[in-house]
Design an enzyme around this catalytic site. Structure first.
Site, PDB file in Angstrom:
ATOM      1  N   ASP A 351       0.347  -1.259  -0.098  1.00 30.41           N
ATOM      2  CA  ASP A 351      -0.113   0.263  -0.454  1.00 30.41           C
ATOM      3  C   ASP A 351       1.194   1.325  -0.097  1.00 30.41           C
ATOM      4  O   ASP A 351       2.084   1.425   0.391  1.00 30.41           O
ATOM      5  CB  ASP A 351      -1.037   0.356   1.060  1.00 30.41           C
ATOM      6  CG  ASP A 351      -1.869   0.742   1.349  1.00 30.41           C
ATOM      7  OD1 ASP A 351      -3.199   1.559   0.444  1.00 30.41           O
ATOM      8  OD2 ASP A 351      -1.362   1.799   2.363  1.00 30.41           O
ATOM      9  N   GLU A 379       1.938   0.036  -4.901  1.00 32.80           N
ATOM     10  CA  GLU A 379       0.763   0.818  -5.088  1.00 32.80           C
ATOM     11  C   GLU A 379       1.145   2.208  -5.886  1.00 32.80           C
ATOM     12  O   GLU A 379       1.907   2.906  -4.986  1.00 32.80           O
ATOM     13  CB  GLU A 379      -0.423   1.070  -4.328  1.00 32.80           C
ATOM     14  CG  GLU A 379      -1.117   2.290  -4.705  1.00 32.80           C
ATOM     15  CD  GLU A 379      -2.268   2.966  -3.104  1.00 32.80           C
ATOM     16  OE1 GLU A 379      -3.057   3.346  -3.269  1.00 32.80           O
ATOM     17  OE2 GLU A 379      -1.935   2.475  -2.094  1.00 32.80           O
TER      18      GLU A 379
END
Length: 606
Positions: A351, A379
Site C-alpha cells: 500500500d 501501489e
C-alpha cells in the site's frame, strides 16, 4: 537550417528500443539533412545533472546519417539525452539542438537554445526480473473482504464496539459521520474468509487463478487500512484457521493469494499506538513514553501532536527508517512478512509505495527472495519509471525491488479512450511511451485494472454503458500486464467513489450475459500465451486503436473502434512508429470494424 529526424520508437534510430540493462550498448542514429559541414554531438545527462558530450560519426553507408554506440550507462536510473548540432554555412556556424516533443510522440523537434531543449529519456535497470511463472500467466480477482461473501455455516459474534451491520446486503454502502466529518460508526456487511473459501468454485469457473485481498488484519475500520495488529486476523473476518483453510483450498485448486501490506501507517487504536486505551492503560506509544514502539512514531508534542498519514489523525505515520520497525516488518524470522509468507501467502501488494523508502521496499524483496515463487507488487498511480516522491527519484522497478506496480496509467488510457476523452492517436502515444519507459519484464508484470477499491466502478466511469465495459474488459485482457478484475464487475456492479464502490456482491442478481463475457475473455487470455508473454506492437487510425501481441508462433490482433462510425483499415489509414512486419500487417489490412466495437484476430505467423 538542416532538417533533422530522430525517433527512439523506431529501431532505425535507436537500438534497442526502450529500457536497457546497466552497462549494455545503446546505438543512436540521427538524420541531419544538409549539404553544409556539420558537427553533431550526443549530449548525455545523468540523474545528478552531470553532462557528457560525445561526437557522433557520419555513417559510411547512409547519407546524412550520424551514428554513435555508447555503453556509458553504469548506474541504474533515468538518463536524459539530446543532440547538439553545429552547422557551418556561409562562413557562419549555426548552433541548435534536437530534443523530444512534449507530450512525447516519438519523433522530436529542433530547439534554438540548450536550456529550452526537452530531452529524450532512457531507463537503465539492473537486470531481468521476470517474477514467478504463475504470476505472469495469472488472472487476478480483487476482493474487498467485508463485501464479498458470507458463509451460511458460521456466525461471528461482534467483538468490536461502535459498529453497525447493514440490514440487507443490497443496502448501498454508507458511512455514519460526525458533524466534523469524522467516522462515528463503521458499517459492515459481514463478509468473511470462510465465505470467500466457499466461493472458490465460482471463481475457478470464471477463470480466476489468483486473489488479491484488501487488508485482513485486525483493525477498527471496515477497510482495515488502520491496522491494529499485523499478527492477527480481524475477528470479524474469521480466525487464523479460517485463513489457513482458505489458503489450503486455493492452492489445492492451483490458485494463489496476495495480501495487502499496509506498512506506512497504523491505526490510532492499535496495539502499537493505543490512543483509546483498549489494549491497556500503559500500553502503546501514545500512553507510555517508554513503550518499545515509541520510536516508531514522530511526536511533535507528546502525546497529542504527532505525524499522521496525509494529516488523518486516525492513521499515525510510521518512521520507516526505524531499524526496530524494519526488523518487525520484514527482517526478523518472526517478522510480519515472514510469518504470513511461511503461512502460505504467495505475495504482497504494498500500500502507498510512495511512502516507503526504496531501501524498505528492497528489504521486503530480499526477504521474499528466501522463498520460492513469491511476488511483490506496489501501489503507484503514475509512471513508476519516472516517479519522484518526496523530492527523490524512485527506483521501484529498476531491479531488486518490486516485480510490478498497479498500472493506473493503463486504466486511464482505457477509460479515456472508450469515453472519447482522448483520441486513438493519443492512446497510442501514451501506450508506446509507457512501453519505452518500462523494463520489458516489468511492462509484462504490471498489475492492470479498470477499477479498484480506490476508484469509482468501471461501469460508472463508462456512463453505465455495458458495451463500453465489454470493450474495457477486452483491452484489460489483451494489453501487456497481469489483469485484475475488481469483484462484482463481472456482475455489472456500479458505484461511485468510496464507499459506493464497495457494495456487497450481488449474488442473487448476477447479469448472465456480462458474466459470460468475462468468462469468455478470461478464457481467450489464458488460451493465447502471447497475451501474457508476447511482444507488443501497436498502431492507430483516426478511429481505432490496434494492439498486437505476438511471439515466434502466433499473433493476436485486437482492434478497438471507440468512434460512432465504421472504420475500414487500409495501408493509408494505419499509423505506427515501430514497424509492423508485413506478415502481421497483412492479417488485418482491409478489416472492417463497426462503431463502438472491436475485432479480435488470432493467427499463426510461422
Amino acid at each position: 537550417m538542416a532538417n533533422l529526424y530522430f525517433n527512439p520508437w523506431d529501431e532505425e534510430y535507436k537500438v534497442p528500443f526502450g529500457a536497457n540493462k546497466i552497462n549494455s550498448t545503446n546505438k543512436f542514429n540521427i538524420i541531419v539533412e544538409t549539404d553544409s559541414p556539420v558537427d553533431v554531438d550526443f549530449v548525455l545527462r545523468s540523474e545528478d545533472g552531470f553532462e557528457k558530450y560525445f561526437p557522433m560519426n557520419p555513417s559510411n553507408t547512409t547519407k546524412y546519417l550520424h551514428t554513435i554506440e555508447l555503453s556509458d550507462f553504469d548506474k541504474i536510473g533515468v538518463y536524459s539525452y539530446f543532440f547538439q548540432i553545429r552547422e557551418h554555412k556561409n562562413d557562419c556556424t549555426y548552433l541548435f539542438f534536437y530534443g523530444a516533443k512534449r507530450p512525447h510522440t516519438g519523433e522530436g523537434q529542433c530547439y534554438p537554445h540548450k536550456n529550452e531543449t526537452s530531452p529524450f529519456t532512457l531507463t537503465i535497470f539492473d537486470g531481468e526480473d521476470k517474477g514467478p511463472d504463475w504470476y505472469r500467466d495469472a488472472v487476478f480477482y480483487q476482493i474487498f473482504p467485508d463485501s464479498y461473501a458470507k458463509s451460511d455455516n458460521e456466525k461471528i459474534e461482534n467483538p468490536i464496539d461502535n459498529v453497525l451491520f447493514y440490514g440487507k446486503t443490497t443496502d448501498r454502502p454508507f458511512y455514519v459521520k460526525e458533524p466534523s466529518g469524522d467516522i462515528a460508526r463503521w458499517t459492515y456487511y459481514g463478509g468473511t474468509l470462510r465465505g470467500i473459501r466457499e466461493k472458490i468454485p465460482y471463481l475457478k469457473d470464471l477463470g480466476i487463478t489468483a486473489l488479491y485481498l484488501n487488508p485482513i488484519f485486525s483493525a477498527s475500520s471496515v477497510h482495515r487500512y488502520d491496522t491494529a495488529d499485523y499478527m492477527e486476523i480481524d475477528p470479524l473476518l474469521g480466525t487464523e484457521k479460517d485463513f489457513a483453510d482458505l489458503i489450503k483450498e486455493l492452492h489445492k485448486n492451483n490458485m494463489q493469494i496476495v495480501l495487502d501490506g499496509v506498512f506506512s501507517h497504523v491505526g490510532r487504536n492499535s496495539t502499537y499506538f493505543n490512543y483509546d486505551g483498549r489494549f491497556g492503560e500503559n500500553v502503546g506509544a501514545y500512553r507510555d513514553p517508554k513503550s518499545p514502539h515509541i520510536d516508531w512514531f514522530k511526536f511533535k508534542e507528546y502525546p497529542h501532536d504527532y505525524e499522521s498519514w496525509w494529516g488523518i489523525m486516525d492513521l499515525p505515520e510510521i518512521d520507516k527508517h526505524n531499524p526496530v520497525f524494519q526488523n518487525y516488518i520484514y527482517q526478523a524470522d518472526d517478522s510480519v512478512v515472514n510469518k504470513w509468507t511461511k503461512f502460505g501467502v504467495d505475495g504482497w501488494r504494498l500500500d502507498v509505495a510512495d511512502e516507503l523508502p526504496d531501501s524498505f521496499i528492497a528489504g521486503i524483496r530480499k526477504t521474499l527472495n528466501n522463498y520460492n515463487d513469491k511476488v511483490l507488487i506496489g501501489e503507484v498511480w503514475e509512471d513508476a519509471s519516472r516517479k519522484i516522491a518526496y523530492e527523490e527519484k524512485r527506483k521501484y522497478i529498476l531491479g531488486n525491488s518490486m516485480h510490478s506496480v498497479m498500472n493506473y496509467p493503463f486504466r486511464s488510457l482505457i477509460l479515456d479512450f472508450l469515453n472519447k476523452d482522448i483520441s486513438a492517436q493519443t492512446a497510442y502515444y501514451q501506450l508506446t511511451n509507457l512501453q519505452e519507459n518500462y523494463p520489458f519484464d516489468i511492462f509484462l508484470n504490471n498489475f492492470n485494472n479498470i477499477g479498484t477499491h480506490d476508484t469509482a466502478r468501471a461501469l460508472t466511469m463508462l456512463g453505465e454503458d455495458a458495451n463500453k465495459l465489454y470493450l474495457a474488459l477486452q483491452m484489460l485482457m489483451t494489453l501487456p500486464g497481469v489483469p485484475c478484475i475488481y469483484y462484482g464487475d463481472e456482475a455489472l456492479t456500479s458505484g461511485g467513489p468510496d464507499p459506493d464502490n464497495r457494495s456487497f456482491f450481488p449474488w442473487e442478481n448476477i447479469n448472465d450475459k456480462v458474466h459470460g463475457d468475462f468468462k469468455k475473455w478470461i478464457r481467450i487470455r489464458k488460451e493465447n500465451k502471447e497475451l501474457s508473454n508476447g511482444l507488443l506492437l501497436s498502431f492507430y487510425t483516426n478511429k481505432s486503436l490496434g494492439i498486437i501481441r505476438f511471439n515466434n508462433e502466433k499473433a493476436s490482433i485486437h482492434i478497438i473502434n471507440a468512434s460512432n462510425s465504421i472504420d475500414i483499415l487500409s495501408d493509408q489509414s494505419i499509423h505506427y512508429s515501430k514497424p509492423i512486419p508485413d506478415a502481421i500487417l497483412s492479417l488485418f489490412s482491409g478489416v472492417k470494424i463497426e462503431p463502438q466495437s472491436s475485432v479480435f484476430l488470432n493467427k499463426n505467423v510461422i
